[in-house]
Scaffold this motif. Structure first.
Motif, PDB file in Angstrom:
ATOM      1  N   LEU B   8       0.824  -1.200   0.000  1.00 40.88           N
ATOM      2  CA  LEU B   8       0.000   0.000   0.000  1.00 40.88           C
ATOM      3  C   LEU B   8       0.860   1.253   0.000  1.00 40.88           C
ATOM      4  CD1 LEU B   8      -2.535  -0.930   2.782  1.00 40.88           C
ATOM      5  CD2 LEU B   8      -2.966  -0.836   0.362  1.00 40.88           C
ATOM      6  N   TYR B  11       0.976   3.714  -2.925  1.00 44.60           N
ATOM      7  CA  TYR B  11      -0.218   4.528  -3.171  1.00 44.60           C
ATOM      8  C   TYR B  11      -0.426   5.582  -2.092  1.00 44.60           C
ATOM      9  CZ  TYR B  11      -1.135   1.269  -6.836  1.00 44.60           C
ATOM     10  OH  TYR B  11      -1.006   0.535  -7.955  1.00 44.60           O
ATOM     11  N   THR B  12      -0.017   5.273  -0.849  1.00 48.25           N
ATOM     12  CA  THR B  12      -0.211   6.283   0.188  1.00 48.25           C
ATOM     13  C   THR B  12       0.650   7.510  -0.083  1.00 48.25           C
ATOM     14  OG1 THR B  12       1.538   5.409   1.570  1.00 48.25           O
ATOM     15  CG2 THR B  12      -0.659   4.565   1.960  1.00 48.25           C
ATOM     16  N   ILE B  62      -7.162   6.819  -6.544  1.00 46.28           N
ATOM     17  CA  ILE B  62      -6.501   5.507  -6.470  1.00 46.28           C
ATOM     18  C   ILE B  62      -7.041   4.689  -7.644  1.00 46.28           C
ATOM     19  CG2 ILE B  62      -6.281   3.406  -5.073  1.00 46.28           C
ATOM     20  CD1 ILE B  62      -5.043   5.582  -3.540  1.00 46.28           C
ATOM     21  N   TYR B  67      -7.851  -0.780  -6.038  1.00 43.63           N
ATOM     22  CA  TYR B  67      -8.886  -0.742  -5.003  1.00 43.63           C
ATOM     23  C   TYR B  67      -9.655  -2.058  -4.957  1.00 43.63           C
ATOM     24  CZ  TYR B  67     -12.803   0.957  -2.242  1.00 43.63           C
ATOM     25  OH  TYR B  67     -13.740   1.113  -1.268  1.00 43.63           O
ATOM     26  N   PHE B  70      -7.579  -4.640  -3.330  1.00 43.37           N
ATOM     27  CA  PHE B  70      -7.496  -4.299  -1.912  1.00 43.37           C
ATOM     28  C   PHE B  70      -8.733  -4.782  -1.158  1.00 43.37           C
ATOM     29  CE2 PHE B  70      -8.777  -1.185   1.310  1.00 43.37           C
ATOM     30  CZ  PHE B  70      -7.716  -1.255   2.175  1.00 43.37           C
ATOM     31  N   LEU B 131      -5.213   4.288   2.616  1.00 44.55           N
ATOM     32  CA  LEU B 131      -4.776   4.475   1.227  1.00 44.55           C
ATOM     33  C   LEU B 131      -4.325   5.901   0.965  1.00 44.55           C
ATOM     34  CD1 LEU B 131      -7.457   2.417  -0.696  1.00 44.55           C
ATOM     35  CD2 LEU B 131      -5.047   1.937  -0.573  1.00 44.55           C
TER      36      LEU B 131
END
Lengths: 224, 265
Positions: B8, B11-12, B62, B67, B70, B131
């Motif tokens: 993750l 993307y964060t 995102i 997603y 996820f 996220l």
């Protein structure tokens, strides 16, 4: 398998948080005491936590055909003791929730109680008892990991049965437990075997680490 | 081992909301999780799920593909346990399994739907937070909330080491694979054990080295760092208004819907 975000009703979330908080605060006091005397304890603890996290991200094959991951709490409790394992598991579970969306924030208390408290404490009791009876470390560690893993899942079953009692609590627990027994007993055996092999590996490569952690005595390394 | 390549973390750090005030995101996500938990009707969590998914996909931008992957695992578990809960209800059975007196009941179906909706809403709200927010900012919040320094220090060091050792683990795992490791059950167990044992020894050695590195820079048991981060007073009025509107809408929805069920009793 941790309990997911939103799965438990608010009342039970609060109950498990309170119970876990007591033990975790005790563990924190232990860690504080350990880090006051020697300042290299904190980096080592952080590394152990990182190791537990990585261990739980590895895939482990199960006899029943499914795939799971090791808990790592059996190994943790033998190496660092149950109080420290409880604190480490808080951070490991928090990271699993916010890095992998595995588990959740409101169910953190319940997950800490099952994986960080009941599993390690029972595992530690087994470890101490077997070592008292002069059973060799690899065999003792197999049962420790087996018990720690199995009790983690039994506690999870209890938590779920308490939250969703259905018609009859006993029957619900039996159902939850029946499902866990079919899927988790093979997993617990697999984790026990895995932990034993890991332990043997470390013992043959770096027995000095185990002596320093107080897992085995000096004489035992000499004997091997 | 998808977690090695696709964490993750990427993307964060790279989304449209990374730079926003952490407290806006944190307060919104925590309120969403709490409201999600106190609802009695499966419709409210679904509304929360839609709002959070909208924010994740169209405001934070995102990628949809990420997603979906996820959400796939939590939803998979939620479906399984939902089916299971549906068989635990009390009352008159509408369809019986034929043994142990287990069967589907209306109460059971509604409980399963409620739990399933709550998991959806909860994971989406948690997903919104994790996220869009880099970890180092969460540590800054730990500090502001006066979490014991020892936990924060432990978490910061652990976070650093996790990524160091994920690299080491991935390298070892790949080299075991290229040497025909993991081809059957016994070999899987052996490879995994030597991998885990070796990673433990590596972590230990790394620990000794990093202690020396810290000590040579004046480490005395405490990590003293310059903490810079947003403060709660920096939140814009727009953020406050949006959060208040969100809470009011959900609170009204909770009040109006009560314990309305999707499946009529």
């Amino acid at each position: 398998m941790h309990i997911m975000e939103g799965y438990l009703p608010p009342f039970w979330c609060a109950v498990w948080f309170i119970i876990s908080a007591v033990v975790v605060i005790y563990g924190l006091m232990q860690i504080k005491k350990a880090t006051e005397d020697n300042d290299d304890a904190l980096p080592l603890l952080a590394l152990s936590g990182a190791f537990m996290f990585i261990l739980s991200s590895l895939k482990m094959p199960s006899v029943s055909g499914s795939c799971s991951h090791p808990c790592g709490n059996g190994l943790g409790t033998v190496f660092f003791g149950p109080a420290v394992t409880a604190v480490l598991s808080v951070i490991v579970l928090l990271f699993q929730a916010i890095l992998l969306a595995h588990g959740g924030l409101t169910t953190l208390g319940a997950n800490i109680f099952s994986m960080g408290i009941v599993g390690p404490v029972c595992g530690y009791a087994v470890w101490k008892a077997l070592r008292q009876m002069n059973i060799s470390a690899p065999i003792a560690i197999f049962f420790t990991a087996f018990v720690a893993d199995l009790l983690t899942y039994i506690t999870t079953a209890v938590e779920l049965a308490l939250a969703f009692p259905g018609a009859d609590m006993g029957a619900t627990f039996a159902t939850f437990f029946g499902i866990f027994a079919v899927t988790q007993i093979p997993l617990a055996i697999a984790e026990g075997l895995l932990t034993t092999v890991i332990y043997n590996y470390i013992e043959s490569a770096r027995p000095d680490i185990l002596v320093r952690l107080g897992v085995i005595s000096e004489q035992e390394t000499g004997a091997n | 081992m998808s977690i090695f390549e696709d964490t993750l973390d990427h993307y964060t750090m790279h989304n449209e909301l990374t730079e926003n005030n952490i407290y806006s995101k944190l307060i919104f996500a925590l309120l969403a999780i709490l409201l999600n938990l106190i609802t009695g009707s499966p419709i409210v969590p679904l509304i929360i799920f839609l709002i959070c998914s909208f924010l994740i996909l169209f405001v934070a931008k995102i990628p949809l593909r990420f997603y979906v992957t996820f959400m796939a695992i939590p939803i998979g578990f939620a479906v399984l346990s939902g089916i299971f809960l549906a068989f635990l209800g009390t009352g008159e059975q509408i369809w019986s399994l034929g043994f142990f007196g287990i069967g589907l009941t209306k109460g059971g179906i509604n409980q399963a739907l409620l739990v399933f909706a709550r998991v959806l809403g909860g994971v989406a709200a948690l997903g919104f937070l994790i996220l869009t927010t880099p970890m180092n900012r969460i540590f800054a919040v730990f500090h502001d909330l006066h979490v014991p320094a020892i936990i924060t220090d432990l978490a910061i060091l652990m976070y650093r080491y996790i990524f160091l050792f994920l690299d080491v683990t991935a390298t070892m795992y790949n080299s075991q694979r290229t040497r025909l490791g993991y081809h059957n059950y016994m070999s899987w167990m052996n490879c995994l054990a030597s991998l885990a044992g070796m990673v433990f020894i590596r972590t230990w050695e790394q620990g000794e080295i990093s202690y020396k590195a810290l000590a040579s820079r004046g480490y005395n048991g405490r990590l003293n760092m310059i903490r810079e981060g947003d403060s709660i007073s920096d939140m814009s009025i727009k953020d406050w208004l949006l959060i208040i509107i969100f809470v009011v809408v959900i609170a009204v929805a909770i009040y109006c819907l009560g314990t309305a069920n999707l499946y009529p009793v």
